[in-house]
Every structure is written in structure tokens, then in C-alpha cells.
Design an enzyme around this catalytic site. Structure first.
Site, PDB file in Angstrom:
ATOM      1  N   GLU A 166       0.804  -1.226   0.000  1.00 36.08           N
ATOM      2  CA  GLU A 166       0.000   0.000   0.000  1.00 36.08           C
ATOM      3  C   GLU A 166       0.838   1.278   0.000  1.00 36.08           C
ATOM      4  O   GLU A 166       0.735   2.089   0.936  1.00 36.08           O
ATOM      5  CB  GLU A 166      -0.951   0.006   1.206  1.00 36.08           C
ATOM      6  CG  GLU A 166      -1.872  -1.201   1.273  1.00 36.08           C
ATOM      7  CD  GLU A 166      -2.940  -1.089   2.350  1.00 36.08           C
ATOM      8  OE1 GLU A 166      -2.863  -0.172   3.180  1.00 36.08           O
ATOM      9  OE2 GLU A 166      -3.876  -1.922   2.343  1.00 36.08           O
ATOM     10  N   GLU A 364      -5.168  -8.903   0.913  1.00 35.37           N
ATOM     11  CA  GLU A 364      -5.789  -8.553   2.196  1.00 35.37           C
ATOM     12  C   GLU A 364      -7.266  -8.311   1.958  1.00 35.37           C
ATOM     13  O   GLU A 364      -7.657  -7.752   0.927  1.00 35.37           O
ATOM     14  CB  GLU A 364      -5.229  -7.249   2.809  1.00 35.37           C
ATOM     15  CG  GLU A 364      -3.874  -7.344   3.416  1.00 35.37           C
ATOM     16  CD  GLU A 364      -3.408  -6.029   4.064  1.00 35.37           C
ATOM     17  OE1 GLU A 364      -4.248  -5.257   4.570  1.00 35.37           O
ATOM     18  OE2 GLU A 364      -2.195  -5.785   4.049  1.00 35.37           O
TER      19      GLU A 364
END
Ligand code: BGP
Length: 462
Positions: A166, A364
Site C-alpha cells: 500500500e 488482504e
């Protein structure tokens, strides 16, 4: 009807070094920005709990891995902490850290769990932050050197590498919305930081390829499918395109295509905040795209055309769109995030149609819930039916996308065990495996037993 997944599908979960490892008294780990921030501002962390006392994987990894083996994971992602391996961010490599990661990866392999290893999960070494962190081009070089050290040390054990998790988060949280150190608000700096992260990822990929490492290298992005309030309204639509360019395509395009979205380039040019770069660096980005994409999916983004007056003095992404609060949304009240299962399908289909169907996996997806102790049964097992429902509903859409040709190779939940979470510390629990923080005892939750069946069957009844 049975949702059957492809052969050799990756089943497992994710974690990160800074959220699980913890510290030992007088250990040789260098400080990361999290260690530093906790030292200077402990009040920012939920109940004053910092990164030094997490789930103590440094001493408890065997118990975690035993539970993962019992569930039947065939893969598990975590990250190496840059500041553990190289306490100053560059130069000396800490031998205790080398020994720890070797053992950790060996113990995974011994249990039939393939280690997926990420190199950066929001954890800038403080020594480098003091020199500007991602604002400084030197950090990019230091990151590529650190990556090379990891490939040399662990390349024979690791088949799936990831440069960053991220990368938009350090940009938005560190340089726009003040949730991560250094908590400044400056779009020009945010743009430079993002650009350097994209470059660092590409340079690490170049090192990986040049050193002839086996396996694949990728990046993990949190993709937030962006929906306009009224899809028929061109102004809402262009607001969504811009929000998507800021928060998704800013990293997705360079990672997969080697280019930056033109909408974003136009905005930064217009504002006079084009990042400092060189033709050579741009060529590195162009020529070193990823093999594999990890997709973290939690929530969508809903936007509409800008109506509201400008809030901040300085330029912000929100100058180009307004958030849209969809009245029908479902919400996870503990985290405040919308739950929209179809978003995972839309994301995979977008990759299929607009990103050359790059091999990807869900890296995720999950649900943080507060005070899960209240759901404990007499045997001490947490009865988290809501998590089973959450995973099932998302997996059904993953299955549908695969049926329609999406190249999705696996599903990792966030997280394997409950873990420490940035400013929220231990407020919300995410794991298939609960951890009693006083005793460090690990117990598989009902969702973990359910997942065990899914893995065994390579699917589930819809
Ligand atoms: C992702 C991060 C993870 C994890 C997760 C849950 O964005 O990659 O590190 O923390 O979100 O979010 P949170 O911990 O903020 O509830």
C-alpha cells in the site's frame, strides 16, 4: 451450488513485521518512524500501546505457525522490517535479524507454508527519515540496496517477493491526512514521496531481475473501486476518474504499465508541483513492472462532483471531488469502513479488462471487530460468525470474477492472528487466530475452523 476454486489456489493470510514482531529489551533493531513516534507521542496510540509490544512474533512465531498449519494455510505473507535487518537503513546488516528471518522462513517451509515476503510496510527506518525519508532520492537508492541484501540472504527460501504494501498510505497518511509520521499536510511533498516510492519499487524489481533470483516479484496495492454518485452524470463521473487517478492509478499504472495516469500528471503540472525526476529514473519505472499484483480490498470510494467550498488553504485531492455518503451502505461500525462485497469483483474485472489481466491475488481483505472477547464460548473459542459471513460473501465474488476470466491466484485474509494496528493498536481484532495479550496464548477462532474446511475442499457451498 459449490464454489470451487482453481487448483493450487493460494489460501492463507497476511501480516506485517511492524505489526507483529515486537521488540525485546536491548535488542539490536534500529528505530523505525513508528518506534520514534511512539517515543515522542505515545498519546496518539490507542490505549498508549506502541509497536514495541505487539504479538511478540519474535519469540512466539512457532505458535503462530502451528495454528496456521492446523488451519491448513499453504501460504502466508509477512514483511521484513528494514530497521531490524539494517538498523541504520543502510550499511551494516544485523546478524540477529538475519538469523531470526532465516528461522522464521524455515519454519514456514517446514509446515508447507510458502512465505510471501514484503519489503516495506509503512516502516521507514528513522535514520533515513531524519534525512528526509521518501522525500530524498537517496532513500530510493538505500531501499534498492536493502532489497538486494534481502534477495541475497533469503532468495533461496522465498518464491514470492513484494516491494511494498500500500505505497499510497505513507503518501496520504504521512503527507496529507496526518495519521502517520511525519504527519505533514503538503501535496507537493506527497507527490514527491509517491513518485520516489514508485521509483524505489521499480529499482528493487530491476535488482531482482539482474540478480537472477527465482520466483516472482510484485507489489501490494489497496485498490478502492471508485463509484460516482450518479453514473449518468458526467460531472460525477469525472470526479470519480480523478479520485481513482489519485488513490488507485497513481501506483497501479506505474506498477503494471510503467506509466503515470495522464489526469494526475495534468493536475500536478497545473499546480506546478511536478516531482523532481530524471529521464533515467523514468526509464527504470517504464522497464521494471511487476510480475504479480497483490490486491488489498476493504472498501469502495464513493464520490460526486465538487459542490462544497474548499476546506484547506493548500491544494488537496479533495479540491477535485466531494465524498458521497451512499444512504444504503452497510458499515463495519468498529472500523467505520463500508462493506461492499461486489467491490472485490469490480476490482478484479478492472484488472482483467484494463491491466492486461495481470496475475494477481487478494492479498488482504478482512474485518476488524472490537471486543471480540464477548463472543467467546466455554471452550475459549471466539464465535465470529460475522467474519465467516464477511469472507464468504467476498469469496463468492472472487469466485465469480475467476469464472469470468479474472487471473486471480489466491485469497489471503487480513490477518492470520490478531495484531497491532498503527494508531488503533489492539482496538480492532482481525485474525483467524485470537491472541490473549497477557499470556500470548493463541486460539483459533470459529472462522479459522471454517476456513480450514474451505481450504480442505478448495471451495465452499454457496
Ligand atoms: C491495511 C494495512 C494493514 C492493516 C489493515 C487493517 O491497510 O495494510 O497493515 O492494518 O489495513 O487496517 P487497520 O489496521 O487500520 O484497521
Amino acid at each position: 451450488m459449490k464454489h470451487q476454486f482453481p487448483k493450487d489456489f493460494w489460501w492463507g493470510a497476511a501480516a506485517s513485521g511492524p505489526q507483529t514482531e515486537g521488540r525485546l529489551p536491548n535488542d539490536s533493531k534500529g528505530a523505525s518512524i513508528w518506534d520514534h513516534w511512539y517515543q515522542t507521542n505515545p498519546e496518539k496510540f490507542f490505549q498508549g500501546q506502541g509497536p514495541n509490544r505487539t504479538t511478540q512474533v519474535i519469540t512466539h512465531f512457532q505458535e503462530d505457525l502451528n495454528s496456521m498449519e492446523e488451519i491448513g494455510f499453504n501460504s502466508f505473507r509477512t514483511s521484513i522490517q528494514w530497521s531490524r535487518l539494517m538498523p541504520e537503513g543502510r550499511g551494516a546488516v544485523d546478524q540477529a535479524a538475519v538469523a531470526f528471518y532465516h528461522r522464521y522462513f524455515d519454519e514456514m517451509l517446514a509446515r508447507g507454508i510458502e512465505p510471501f515476503v514484503n519489503l516495506y510496510h509503512f516502516d521507514m527506518p528513522m535514520a533515513l527519515q531524519n534525512e528526509g525519508g521518501w522525500l530524498n532520492r537517496e532513500t530510493v537508492t538505500a531501499f534498492a540496496e536493502y532489497a538486494q541484501v534481502c534477495f541475497d540472504l533469503f532468495g533461496d527460501k522465498v518464491n514470492h517477493w513484494f516491494t511494498q504494501n500500500e505505497p499510497i498510505v505513507p503518501v496520504e497518511m504521512g503527507y496529507l491526512y496526518q495519521q502517520h509520521y511525519p504527519a505533514v499536510v503538503d501535496l507537493a511533498q506527497a507527490v514527491q514521496v509517491g513518485y520516489h516510492e514508485a521509483l524505489a519499487s521499480a529499482l528493487a524489481i530491476q535488482k531482482f531481475r539482474r540478480s537472477g533470483c527465482k520466483g516472482t516479484i510484485g507489489i501490494i496495492l489497496n485498490l478502492t473501486p471508485t463509484y460516482p454518485k450518479d453514473p449518468q452524470n458526467p460531472a460525477d463521473q469525472s470526479a470519480a476518474v480523478i479520485a481513482d487517478a489519485f488513490f488507485n492509478r497513481s501506483f497501479l499504472d506505474p506498477a503494471v504499465k510503467g506509466t503515470f495516469p495522464k489526469e494526475l500528471v495534468e493536475i500536478v503540472d497545473d499546480l506546478g508541483i511536478r516531482p523532481v525526476t530524471t529521464a533515467e529514473d523514468l526509464a527504470v519505472i517504464r522497464n521494471n513492472t511487476v510480475d504479480l499484483l497483490g490486491v488489498n480490498y476493504y472498501q469502495p470510494r464513493r464520490v460526486q462532483q465538487k459542490h462544497s467550498p474548499k476546506q484547506a488553504m493548500q491544494p488537496m485531492p479533495e479540491d477535485y471531488f466531494d465524498a458521497y455518503d451512499w444512504p444504503d451502505k452497510k458499515i463495519n461500525p468498529y472500523r467505520g469502513w463500508e462493506i461492499y462485497e461486489k467491490g472485490i469483483y469490480d476490482t478484479l474485472i478492472n484488472l482483467r479488462d484494463n491491466y492486461n489481466n495481470i496475475p494477481c491475488f487478494i492479498s488482504e481483505n478482512g474485518m476488524g471487530v472490537e471486543d471480540e472477547e464477548r463472543f467467546k464460548n466455554e471452550e475459549g473459542v471466539i464465535e465470529d460468525a460475522y467474519r465467516i459471513q464477511f469472507v464468504k460473501d467476498h469469496l463468492a465474488y472472487v469466485h465469480q470474477a475467476i469464472q469470468e476470466g479474472a487471473h486471480c491466484l489466491g485469497y489471503h485474509m487480513w490477518a492470520a492472528t490478531d495484531n497491532w494496528s498503527w494508531l488503533n493498536a489492539f482496538k480492532n481484532r482481525y485474525g483467524f487466530i485470537s491472541i490473549d495479550l497477557d499470556t500470548q496464548k493463541r486460539t483459533i477462532k470459529r472462522s479459522g475452523y471454517w476456513f480450514k474446511e474451505v481450504i480442505r475442499e478448495n471451495g465452499f457451498d454457496a
